[in-house]
Design an enzyme around this catalytic site. Sequence first.
Site, PDB file in Angstrom:
ATOM      1  N   HIS A   1       0.818  -1.044   0.049  1.00  0.00           N
ATOM      2  CA  HIS A   1      -0.111   0.138  -0.112  1.00  0.00           C
ATOM      3  C   HIS A   1       0.818   1.209  -0.023  1.00  0.00           C
ATOM      4  CE1 HIS A   1      -2.862   3.110   1.116  1.00  0.00           C
ATOM      5  NE2 HIS A   1      -3.860   2.292   0.638  1.00  0.00           N
TER       6      HIS A   1
ATOM      7  N   ASP B   1     -11.524   1.165  -0.869  1.00  0.00           N
ATOM      8  CA  ASP B   1     -10.698   2.225  -0.159  1.00  0.00           C
ATOM      9  C   ASP B   1     -11.251   2.895   0.937  1.00  0.00           C
ATOM     10  OD1 ASP B   1      -7.961   3.221   0.252  1.00  0.00           O
ATOM     11  OD2 ASP B   1      -7.982   4.010  -1.808  1.00  0.00           O
TER      12      ASP B   1
HETATM   13  C1  1WB Z   1      -6.038   9.007   1.572  1.00  0.00           C
HETATM   14  C2  1WB Z   1      -6.190   8.099   0.780  1.00  0.00           C
HETATM   15  C3  1WB Z   1      -5.292   8.853   2.624  1.00  0.00           C
HETATM   16  C4  1WB Z   1      -5.453   6.925   0.728  1.00  0.00           C
HETATM   17  C5  1WB Z   1      -4.510   7.623   3.015  1.00  0.00           C
HETATM   18  O1  1WB Z   1      -4.071   7.503   4.007  1.00  0.00           O
HETATM   19  C6  1WB Z   1      -4.715   6.636   2.195  1.00  0.00           C
HETATM   20  C7  1WB Z   1      -6.612  10.181   1.341  1.00  0.00           C
HETATM   21  C8  1WB Z   1      -3.290   6.294   4.460  1.00  0.00           C
HETATM   22  O2  1WB Z   1      -7.415  10.433   0.388  1.00  0.00           O
HETATM   23  O3  1WB Z   1      -6.413  11.251   2.114  1.00  0.00           O
HETATM   24  C9  1WB Z   1      -5.684   5.555  -0.141  1.00  0.00           C
HETATM   25  O4  1WB Z   1      -5.181   4.750   0.329  1.00  0.00           O
HETATM   26  O5  1WB Z   1      -6.024   5.892  -1.038  1.00  0.00           O
HETATM   27 MN    MN Z   2      -5.523   2.960  -0.480  1.00  0.00          MN
END
Ligand code: 1WB
Ligand code: MN
Length: 351
Positions: A179, A303
Amino acid sequence: MSSRVRRIAAEEAFSIPEVAERLREIARAPGHNLDLLLVRGIYDTPAGDERGRTRERLLDLEGERLRDMDANGVDMQILLLTAPGVQMFDADTACDLAALANDRLAEVIARHPTRFAGLATFAPQAPARAVKEMERAIQQLRLNGFVVNSHTNNEYLDHPRYWPILEAAEALDACIYIHPRAPSDGMAAPFRDYGMDTALWGYGVEVGTHAVRLMLSGVFDRFPKLKICLGHMGEAVHFWRWRIDYMSQLAQRRGRLPHKLELKPSEYFRRNFVITTSGVEDHLALEYSIKALGVENVLWAIDYPYQPTAPAVAFMDSAPISDEDRAKIYGGNAERVFHLASAQAEVASSG
Ligand code: 1WB
Ligand code: MN
């Protein structure tokens, strides 16, 4: 027996209070690391504001999350400790919190075995201890694979220091989900503006770079059965397959590769990788991915809670593909890759 397609969402984020508390401490300490933009935003913000809501949703497992799944016909979420996981902590803290997070994950799965599965966390900062935790997570906790949030202290898993981790994952027949986190220090500067540190662009570049390093380093000749999962529609790596294949032959001839690769990068990608659709609701990208990788290698994901569930379901329901392919992407492939009990087994054990 229900013949309804089983919807298994393969990359769904959670956290635990102990990890959130440590991330808040990191947020308050001085530092320039690119991940701090996100960490400060989510872990050191009031409960009421938008990012505070994201934190609450990450920490919730059995309340709003299950209601959201029910409302959208999501049978199962595969849970992952959210980025940056334990990878910003010192090694001792990281090992302790990885074990705690894995224990909590196993507990919630035990309470809801048909609704949740989980990928285990480990601390790459301490590879030997990471391997022990990986073994415990699969053999004792019965978790379904692993998650690692890309680089650790600006190093990538192709470094020989981390080979025991790759070896363990292969031996345990457990897929490692890479990830994103923010780009590592050496490439961070151009990502500081315009929100580019995030899922907007930086995350994909970071994980795509990680995947290309793995393929060119030769680790898939050493560990030919190693399985890696990339989210966010494969971080677009397979879009570059022709150019990476072509240019890697030149790199090989020019002595830039450490090892004579047995396969082309695109062949490693098809053999050793699967991808999920997390956060990318684009039918054209899905069609390309199915054609380039084979439908068996594409898994659905939402997600959650970073993106809403309903549009992710609508995207998959309306994809212009056969119902047979839809069923594989929605759930059948996840059952295989993450060793989940099949739908038939679930029906038999609950009925
Ligand atoms: C966000 C998206 C933040 C993801 C994340 O933090 C992860 C965001 C770990 O949009 O702020 C993601 O996995 O797409
Ligand atoms: Mn993600």
